[in-house]
Design a protein around this motif. Structure first.
Motif, mmCIF file in Angstrom:
data_model
loop_
_atom_site.group_PDB
_atom_site.id
_atom_site.type_symbol
_atom_site.label_atom_id
_atom_site.label_comp_id
_atom_site.label_asym_id
_atom_site.label_seq_id
_atom_site.Cartn_x
_atom_site.Cartn_y
_atom_site.Cartn_z
ATOM 1 N N VAL A 11 64.689 119.368 11.851
ATOM 2 C CA VAL A 11 65.296 118.040 11.822
ATOM 3 C C VAL A 11 64.385 116.970 12.429
ATOM 4 O O VAL A 11 64.259 115.870 11.872
ATOM 5 C CB VAL A 11 66.673 118.055 12.510
ATOM 6 C CG1 VAL A 11 67.192 116.632 12.716
ATOM 7 C CG2 VAL A 11 67.665 118.865 11.692
ATOM 8 N N PRO A 12 63.732 117.225 13.586
ATOM 9 C CA PRO A 12 62.833 116.199 14.140
ATOM 10 C C PRO A 12 61.740 115.781 13.155
ATOM 11 O O PRO A 12 61.389 114.591 13.075
ATOM 12 C CB PRO A 12 62.233 116.881 15.375
ATOM 13 C CG PRO A 12 63.273 117.868 15.796
ATOM 14 C CD PRO A 12 63.846 118.386 14.506
ATOM 15 N N THR A 13 61.207 116.745 12.409
ATOM 16 C CA THR A 13 60.180 116.412 11.419
ATOM 17 C C THR A 13 60.770 115.606 10.273
ATOM 18 O O THR A 13 60.131 114.694 9.741
ATOM 19 C CB THR A 13 59.523 117.693 10.874
ATOM 20 O OG1 THR A 13 58.984 118.439 11.960
ATOM 21 C CG2 THR A 13 58.402 117.360 9.897
ATOM 22 N N THR A 16 54.812 114.736 18.344
ATOM 23 C CA THR A 16 56.058 114.964 19.072
ATOM 24 C C THR A 16 56.978 115.965 18.376
ATOM 25 O O THR A 16 57.885 116.517 19.014
ATOM 26 C CB THR A 16 56.816 113.641 19.254
ATOM 27 O OG1 THR A 16 57.087 113.064 17.961
ATOM 28 C CG2 THR A 16 56.005 112.659 20.084
ATOM 29 N N THR A 17 56.773 116.192 17.077
ATOM 30 C CA THR A 17 57.652 117.118 16.351
ATOM 31 C C THR A 17 57.065 118.521 16.252
ATOM 32 O O THR A 17 57.786 119.463 15.920
ATOM 33 C CB THR A 17 57.921 116.603 14.926
ATOM 34 O OG1 THR A 17 56.680 116.538 14.191
ATOM 35 C CG2 THR A 17 58.548 115.225 14.951
ATOM 36 N N TYR A 18 55.783 118.678 16.533
ATOM 37 C CA TYR A 18 55.173 119.995 16.419
ATOM 38 C C TYR A 18 55.793 121.052 17.336
ATOM 39 O O TYR A 18 55.974 122.200 16.916
ATOM 40 C CB TYR A 18 53.662 119.911 16.699
ATOM 41 C CG TYR A 18 52.886 119.177 15.637
ATOM 42 C CD1 TYR A 18 53.324 119.179 14.316
ATOM 43 C CD2 TYR A 18 51.719 118.485 15.942
ATOM 44 C CE1 TYR A 18 52.626 118.490 13.334
ATOM 45 C CE2 TYR A 18 51.007 117.802 14.966
ATOM 46 C CZ TYR A 18 51.464 117.803 13.670
ATOM 47 O OH TYR A 18 50.772 117.125 12.698
ATOM 48 N N PRO A 19 56.119 120.726 18.592
ATOM 49 C CA PRO A 19 56.663 121.763 19.480
ATOM 50 C C PRO A 19 57.925 122.442 18.945
ATOM 51 O O PRO A 19 58.173 123.606 19.252
ATOM 52 C CB PRO A 19 56.965 120.987 20.774
ATOM 53 C CG PRO A 19 55.994 119.849 20.755
ATOM 54 C CD PRO A 19 55.889 119.457 19.307
ATOM 55 N N ALA A 20 58.716 121.721 18.135
ATOM 56 C CA ALA A 20 59.948 122.308 17.606
ATOM 57 C C ALA A 20 59.657 123.541 16.759
ATOM 58 O O ALA A 20 60.436 124.497 16.734
ATOM 59 C CB ALA A 20 60.715 121.270 16.778
#
Length: 345
Positions: free
Chosen positions: A302-304, A312-316
């Motif tokens: 969802v963050p991506t 900021t979305t890679y860690p998810a």
């Protein structure tokens, strides 16, 4: 749009149920049944080719969506029917190849050639109406053949592929609506609704299996939706989210069998989901567990979907590794627990 989406979902489910009630007795009478063998995960002869019912549900719901679009937009809506027509043609063509396998009337080489030709044709047409080049055509074709066969490979437990289809199609419908591609969302809902309608026949003591007719058709439908979303600029991470466990299971199994020097073309029961079932879990638990993992993978994407591919979305997506490890190691843990219980008993 909300009313239309609900109607498409319900119509697909209802038509699938009605088609199943008509088709399954005819298939059994015609001898289109799956007889258990040493590599089967079931013990009773069961109707195969159940994908016909899903195909009917998808078809009626998609045609309804086309009629609805034309009635609302008039002549300007005619251009919008190209997408659903292509969706239906591709799905049914792959289903026909699968049906030939259910009827034992086409050799593996012939099925593979047919799959490749269809994937190339579909990919070439997509390229004609977009900015994709020849490299994308080839890549799409490879992805198409891979997806169809991967879905076919994991169709071995009651409810497994059907529940996964509901999750995948539901996710694609959500993503399509988010990016404003309502036509794609309706097709995804038609697929989800058809899977919902088929699920009662495929749970517990299954009354019917998808067969290659269903797994090929579902694989083709997922392939088409995934490619269309990619062409519309949806990040690949978002698209692949519900499919990572299917690809991981099939890929890891093939690599391990090659490493052991086994013939990968021969039937087997060595997929991760099969080993979980062999370790003691019933079909329903394995299928639900896989569906739940797929939902979690989608949530992590969802963050991506919101922000795109950013730092900021890679860690998810790091959490995907943990989910994949959990899935892969579960059969080992179950076997060790069973062995420990047997030893202490």
């Amino acid at each position: 749009m909300a009313l239309q989406s609900l109607v498409i979902l319900v119509v697909a489910a209802v038509v699938t149920v009605l088609s199943a009630l008509i088709a399954f007795p005819l298939l059994r009478r015609a001898g289109v049944v799956d007889v258990p063998s040493h590599r089967s995960s079931h013990t009773l002869s069961t109707v195969r080719g159940g994908g016909i019912a899903i195909g009917c549900g998808i078809t009626v719901a998609t045609i309804l969506a086309m009629v609805w679009t034309v009635s609302e937009d008039g002549v300007f809506g005619l251009g919008g029917i190209l997408l659903p027509v292509g969706f239906l043609v591709l799905t049914w063509c792959y289903s026909a190849i699968g049906m030939s396998d259910d009827l034992d009337s086409l050799r593996p080489a012939g099925r593979l050639i047919g799959q490749v030709i269809l994937a190339l044709l579909f990919s070439a047409i997509i390229a004609m109406f977009s900015t994709q080049g020849i490299a994308h055509v080839i890549a799409f074709a490879v992805i198409g053949v891979t997806t169809v066969n991967a879905v076919n490979f994991v169709d071995g437990l009651n409810g497994y592929v059907t529940e996964w289809t509901i999750v995948t199609a539901g996710w694609f419908a959500f993503v399509s609506s988010w990016v404003g591609e309502n036509d794609i969302a309706l097709l995804a809902l038609a697929l989800a609704g058809a899977a919902v309608g088929f699920l009662p026949f495929n749970l517990g003591r299954a009354k019917a299996f998808l067969g290659d007719t269903g797994s090929y058709g579902i694989g083709a439908a997922v392939f088409a939706l995934a490619v269309w979303l990619f062409v519309q600029g949806v990040p690949i991470v978002v698209i692949i989210a519900p499919m990572i466990f299917v690809f991981f299971d099939v890929g890891l199994t093939l690599v391990l069998r090659l490493f052991r020097g086994e013939n990968i073309l021969l039937p087997h029961r060595e997929h991760i989901y099969q080993r979980i079932q062999q370790a003691g879990w019933p079909h329903s638990s394995v299928s639900l567990f896989h569906a739940a993992l797929s939902v979690l993978a989608c949530i992590m994407a969802v963050p991506t979907l919101i922000s795109g591919n950013t730092a900021t979305t890679y860690p998810a997506h790091v959490f995907w590794v943990g989910l994949l490890a959990l899935y892969a190691l579960l059969p080992l843990w179950l076997r060790r627990r069973a062995l420990k219980e047997a030893t202490t008993a």
